[in-house]
Scaffold this motif. Structure first.
Motif, PDB file in Angstrom:
ATOM      1  N   VAL A  38       0.841  -1.202   0.000  1.00 20.97           N
ATOM      2  CA  VAL A  38       0.000   0.000   0.000  1.00 20.97           C
ATOM      3  C   VAL A  38       0.874   1.249   0.000  1.00 20.97           C
ATOM      4  O   VAL A  38       0.632   2.193  -0.763  1.00 20.97           O
ATOM      5  N   LEU A  39       1.895   1.266   0.832  1.00 20.42           N
ATOM      6  CA  LEU A  39       2.769   2.436   0.900  1.00 20.42           C
ATOM      7  C   LEU A  39       3.562   2.623  -0.392  1.00 20.42           C
ATOM      8  O   LEU A  39       3.797   3.755  -0.833  1.00 20.42           O
ATOM      9  N   THR A  40       3.954   1.534  -1.022  1.00 18.74           N
ATOM     10  CA  THR A  40       4.679   1.620  -2.296  1.00 18.74           C
ATOM     11  C   THR A  40       3.769   2.164  -3.387  1.00 18.74           C
ATOM     12  O   THR A  40       4.174   3.043  -4.162  1.00 18.74           O
ATOM     13  N   VAL A  41       2.541   1.668  -3.455  1.00 19.90           N
ATOM     14  CA  VAL A  41       1.583   2.183  -4.440  1.00 19.90           C
ATOM     15  C   VAL A  41       1.330   3.666  -4.196  1.00 19.90           C
ATOM     16  O   VAL A  41       1.291   4.471  -5.134  1.00 19.90           O
ATOM     17  N   THR A  42       1.196   4.044  -2.936  1.00 22.65           N
ATOM     18  CA  THR A  42       0.975   5.451  -2.597  1.00 22.65           C
ATOM     19  C   THR A  42       2.136   6.311  -3.066  1.00 22.65           C
ATOM     20  O   THR A  42       1.941   7.388  -3.637  1.00 22.65           O
ATOM     21  N   GLU A  43       3.348   5.853  -2.846  1.00 26.27           N
ATOM     22  CA  GLU A  43       4.525   6.618  -3.271  1.00 26.27           C
ATOM     23  C   GLU A  43       4.616   6.678  -4.792  1.00 26.27           C
ATOM     24  O   GLU A  43       4.892   7.735  -5.371  1.00 26.27           O
ATOM     25  N   LEU A  44       4.378   5.564  -5.466  1.00 23.09           N
ATOM     26  CA  LEU A  44       4.465   5.548  -6.924  1.00 23.09           C
ATOM     27  C   LEU A  44       3.333   6.334  -7.585  1.00 23.09           C
ATOM     28  O   LEU A  44       3.450   6.728  -8.751  1.00 23.09           O
ATOM     29  N   ALA A  45       2.267   6.582  -6.850  1.00 24.32           N
ATOM     30  CA  ALA A  45       1.190   7.421  -7.381  1.00 24.32           C
ATOM     31  C   ALA A  45       1.683   8.842  -7.613  1.00 24.32           C
ATOM     32  O   ALA A  45       1.094   9.590  -8.404  1.00 24.32           O
ATOM     33  N   GLN A  46       2.787   9.208  -6.955  1.00 26.13           N
ATOM     34  CA  GLN A  46       3.373  10.539  -7.121  1.00 26.13           C
ATOM     35  C   GLN A  46       4.222  10.632  -8.390  1.00 26.13           C
ATOM     36  O   GLN A  46       4.603  11.716  -8.792  1.00 26.13           O
ATOM     37  N   GLY A  47       4.572   9.485  -8.970  1.00 23.08           N
ATOM     38  CA  GLY A  47       5.358   9.483 -10.202  1.00 23.08           C
ATOM     39  C   GLY A  47       6.427   8.412 -10.203  1.00 23.08           C
ATOM     40  O   GLY A  47       6.515   7.600  -9.283  1.00 23.08           O
ATOM     41  N   VAL A  48       7.234   8.417 -11.251  1.00 23.38           N
ATOM     42  CA  VAL A  48       8.312   7.437 -11.431  1.00 23.38           C
ATOM     43  C   VAL A  48       9.330   7.596 -10.302  1.00 23.38           C
ATOM     44  O   VAL A  48       9.682   8.709  -9.915  1.00 23.38           O
ATOM     45  N   ARG A  49       9.794   6.457  -9.763  1.00 20.79           N
ATOM     46  CA  ARG A  49      10.796   6.478  -8.696  1.00 20.79           C
ATOM     47  C   ARG A  49      11.879   5.451  -8.992  1.00 20.79           C
ATOM     48  O   ARG A  49      11.597   4.348  -9.462  1.00 20.79           O
ATOM     49  N   ARG A  50      13.111   5.825  -8.676  1.00 27.06           N
ATOM     50  CA  ARG A  50      14.210   4.872  -8.697  1.00 27.06           C
ATOM     51  C   ARG A  50      14.148   4.067  -7.401  1.00 27.06           C
ATOM     52  O   ARG A  50      13.502   4.468  -6.433  1.00 27.06           O
ATOM     53  N   PHE A  51      14.838   2.926  -7.388  1.00 28.67           N
ATOM     54  CA  PHE A  51      14.782   2.032  -6.230  1.00 28.67           C
ATOM     55  C   PHE A  51      15.157   2.753  -4.948  1.00 28.67           C
ATOM     56  O   PHE A  51      14.445   2.673  -3.947  1.00 28.67           O
ATOM     57  N   ARG A  52      16.281   3.473  -4.961  1.00 23.77           N
ATOM     58  CA  ARG A  52      16.747   4.160  -3.738  1.00 23.77           C
ATOM     59  C   ARG A  52      15.789   5.273  -3.325  1.00 23.77           C
ATOM     60  O   ARG A  52      15.610   5.529  -2.139  1.00 23.77           O
ATOM     61  N   GLU A  53      15.171   5.929  -4.288  1.00 18.70           N
ATOM     62  CA  GLU A  53      14.174   6.949  -3.958  1.00 18.70           C
ATOM     63  C   GLU A  53      12.990   6.313  -3.227  1.00 18.70           C
ATOM     64  O   GLU A  53      12.493   6.862  -2.235  1.00 18.70           O
ATOM     65  N   LEU A  54      12.558   5.172  -3.736  1.00 20.59           N
ATOM     66  CA  LEU A  54      11.473   4.447  -3.067  1.00 20.59           C
ATOM     67  C   LEU A  54      11.879   4.046  -1.659  1.00 20.59           C
ATOM     68  O   LEU A  54      11.116   4.217  -0.708  1.00 20.59           O
ATOM     69  N   GLN A  55      13.081   3.521  -1.521  1.00 22.49           N
ATOM     70  CA  GLN A  55      13.549   3.065  -0.221  1.00 22.49           C
ATOM     71  C   GLN A  55      13.621   4.226   0.777  1.00 22.49           C
ATOM     72  O   GLN A  55      13.206   4.087   1.929  1.00 22.49           O
ATOM     73  N   ARG A  56      14.096   5.376   0.335  1.00 21.86           N
ATOM     74  CA  ARG A  56      14.155   6.551   1.224  1.00 21.86           C
ATOM     75  C   ARG A  56      12.757   7.061   1.579  1.00 21.86           C
ATOM     76  O   ARG A  56      12.538   7.577   2.671  1.00 21.86           O
ATOM     77  N   ALA A  57      11.821   6.907   0.668  1.00 24.51           N
ATOM     78  CA  ALA A  57      10.460   7.392   0.898  1.00 24.51           C
ATOM     79  C   ALA A  57       9.658   6.473   1.822  1.00 24.51           C
ATOM     80  O   ALA A  57       8.595   6.866   2.307  1.00 24.51           O
ATOM     81  N   LEU A  58      10.172   5.265   2.064  1.00 24.90           N
ATOM     82  CA  LEU A  58       9.470   4.276   2.893  1.00 24.90           C
ATOM     83  C   LEU A  58      10.339   3.921   4.095  1.00 24.90           C
ATOM     84  O   LEU A  58      10.937   2.843   4.143  1.00 24.90           O
ATOM     85  N   PRO A  59      10.409   4.792   5.087  1.00 28.64           N
ATOM     86  CA  PRO A  59      11.260   4.527   6.247  1.00 28.64           C
ATOM     87  C   PRO A  59      10.908   3.191   6.910  1.00 28.64           C
ATOM     88  O   PRO A  59       9.737   2.873   7.096  1.00 28.64           O
ATOM     89  N   GLY A  60      11.954   2.431   7.197  1.00 30.13           N
ATOM     90  CA  GLY A  60      11.755   1.151   7.875  1.00 30.13           C
ATOM     91  C   GLY A  60      11.742  -0.050   6.954  1.00 30.13           C
ATOM     92  O   GLY A  60      11.833  -1.187   7.413  1.00 30.13           O
ATOM     93  N   ILE A  61      11.622   0.167   5.655  1.00 23.67           N
ATOM     94  CA  ILE A  61      11.614  -0.974   4.736  1.00 23.67           C
ATOM     95  C   ILE A  61      13.051  -1.373   4.423  1.00 23.67           C
ATOM     96  O   ILE A  61      13.906  -0.523   4.183  1.00 23.67           O
ATOM     97  N   SER A  62      13.304  -2.668   4.462  1.00 22.47           N
ATOM     98  CA  SER A  62      14.638  -3.155   4.121  1.00 22.47           C
ATOM     99  C   SER A  62      14.761  -3.277   2.604  1.00 22.47           C
ATOM    100  O   SER A  62      13.753  -3.309   1.883  1.00 22.47           O
TER     101      SER A  62
END
Length: 137
Positions: A38-62
């Motif tokens: 759910v959090l990944t879909v929410t973040e990607l709804a904002q636009g294209v993301r690189r892997f590290r951008e996604l990881q930084r946007a989702l605190p706590g995800i390994s």
């Protein structure tokens, strides 16, 4: 409510197919039932993301959990993965049209949770006080 009352059922009677086989709701719940999807879909709804951008946007995800999450979302057709031929390879993720069609539902859940968070916390505290030592938490 009478046993025959059906006003609260879905208008499509879509949970089960004619042969008694699940018609998809379980697949949706399996995918969106975990917080990272759910959090990944929410973040990607904002636009294209690189892997590290996604990881930084989702605190706590390994790194491993993010990899599994985007792979599952890609497998289900909700996310597309683009690898650019650079050194090191640059990988971008974005929602597919199918994934974008889901964002209004995810946004509605997020809005509902924000609007009702205090009431839920209060209810949990009241229940926990009335049921000390309970294993439900």
């Amino acid at each position: 409510m009478s046993a025959g009352h059906t006003a609260v059922t879905t208008p499509r009677a879509a949970v089960w197919c004619e042969d008694g086989v699940d018609c998809g709701i379980r697949d949706l719940l399996d995918r969106l039932g975990d917080k990272w999807s759910v959090l990944t879909v929410t973040e990607l709804a904002q636009g294209v993301r690189r892997f590290r951008e996604l990881q930084r946007a989702l605190p706590g995800i390994s790194q491993r959990m993010l990899t599994l999450t985007v792979r599952r979302l890609e497998r289900d057709g909700l996310v597309s993965r683009t690898v650019h031929p650079t050194v090191p390879p640059q990988v971008e993720y974005e929602l597919t049209p199918l994934g974008r069609s889901l964002t209004h539902l995810v946004r509605a859940m997020a809005d509902w949770s924000y609007d009702h968070h205090d009431a839920i916390v209060t209810s949990r505290q009241r229940w926990d006080a009335a049921n000390p030592g309970s294993e439900i938490r």
